[in-house]
Design a protein around this motif. Structure first.
Motif, PDB file in Angstrom:
ATOM      1  N   ARG A 149     -96.381 -27.503  10.527  1.00  0.00           N
ATOM      2  CA  ARG A 149     -95.737 -27.908   9.152  1.00  0.00           C
ATOM      3  C   ARG A 149     -96.470 -29.006   8.809  1.00  0.00           C
ATOM      4  O   ARG A 149     -96.210 -29.084   7.812  1.00  0.00           O
ATOM      5  CB  ARG A 149     -94.131 -27.263   8.985  1.00  0.00           C
ATOM      6  N   LYS A 201     -90.785 -28.781  18.348  1.00  0.00           N
ATOM      7  CA  LYS A 201     -91.828 -29.761  17.548  1.00  0.00           C
ATOM      8  C   LYS A 201     -93.545 -28.820  17.808  1.00  0.00           C
ATOM      9  O   LYS A 201     -94.298 -28.765  16.543  1.00  0.00           O
ATOM     10  CB  LYS A 201     -92.302 -29.736  18.565  1.00  0.00           C
ATOM     11  N   GLU A 212     -92.673 -27.777  14.295  1.00  0.00           N
ATOM     12  CA  GLU A 212     -92.701 -28.930  13.050  1.00  0.00           C
ATOM     13  C   GLU A 212     -94.002 -29.599  13.149  1.00  0.00           C
ATOM     14  O   GLU A 212     -94.179 -30.310  11.321  1.00  0.00           O
ATOM     15  CB  GLU A 212     -91.658 -29.880  13.725  1.00  0.00           C
TER      16      GLU A 212
END
Length: 246
Positions: free
Chosen positions: A46, A40, A43
């Motif tokens: 990003r 996470k 993620e």
């Protein structure tokens, strides 16, 4: 007599089957916690980078068409928001209104997309909350079961010396320790990811506002052109009327 090992691994091997299963479950929960944290974090990092680039592009765009073009290569929610606004504007081309109805329809669509993105961002973090809330109780169950087994063994052997009691109780308490080891990082990581997710959701809300600003600009330009066309048409009608009167 083989000496009893009080290392964590030795106590795990000497524990009963129920306590051992509890320890394995807690170790798996801890491993899952750190896996979710790494996945996470990567993620969200990003996503935040893409949202920042999209926000800059929409900030510099002057029309909705430019916003669509500049966010086309950005694999984020930004291009989806722009396309949703563009689609709704195209579908509402045959509806006569002052623009407020179109804005309301676009806002409703963008709010749904924003909520869906928020649900996607928090996906997986609920497991951390579950681990943080239940791990101490799972460890406590292992401890209670281990102490019950130790007392049963003491009663069966009729031995009450500390050397007989200590190993079983130590093995049982290891389950509680593992429960805390699994729970504390899960709670800390959950709160950290919740803050990161809230930051991403705030960026998505900023993108929604930027898209609505572009929509408002385009509507304002369209109304201005319509007003200028009306002025030109009225002037032409007046000129034709004067020419006919002469």
């Amino acid at each position: 007599m083989t000496p009893i090992s009080f290392s964590p691994w030795g106590m795990f091997l000497n524990a009963g089957p129920v306590v051992r299963c509890v320890m394995i479950l807690l170790a798996a929960a801890s491993l899952l916690t750190w896996t979710i944290f790494i996945a996470k974090s990567a993620e969200l990092l990003r996503v935040r980078h893409k949202l920042s680039k999209a926000e800059k592009a929409l900030e510099e765009a002057n029309t909705l068409d430019l916003g669509e073009e500049w966010t086309r290569e950005n694999a984020s929610i930004a291009h989806t928001l722009v396309m949703a606004a563009e689609t709704e504007r195209r579908r509402s081309a045959d509806i006569p209104d002052d623009g407020e109805g179109l804005k309301e329809r676009i806002v409703l669509h963008l709010e749904r997309l924003e909520a869906a993105e928020g649900r996607r961002l928090v996906r997986g973090t609920g497991v951390l909350a579950t681990i943080g809330a239940t791990s101490p109780f799972i460890g406590l169950f292992g401890t209670v079961w281990g102490i019950m087994t130790s007392f049963t063994g003491i009663a069966a052997s009729r031995a009450t010396s500390l050397a007989v009691v200590a190993p079983g109780i130590a093995e049982a308490l290891l389950a509680t320790a593992l429960g805390l080891v699994a729970a504390i990082p899960a709670v800390v990581i959950y709160n950290h990811l919740a803050r990161q997710t809230a930051s991403c959701r705030a960026q998505v809300a900023d993108l929604t506002a930027l898209v609505m600003r572009l929509v408002s600009r385009d509507l304002g330009r369209a109304q201005m052109r319509m007003g200028q066309d009306n002025i030109v048409r009225l002037a032409q009608q007046r000129h034709d009327a004067l020419a006919a009167a002469e």
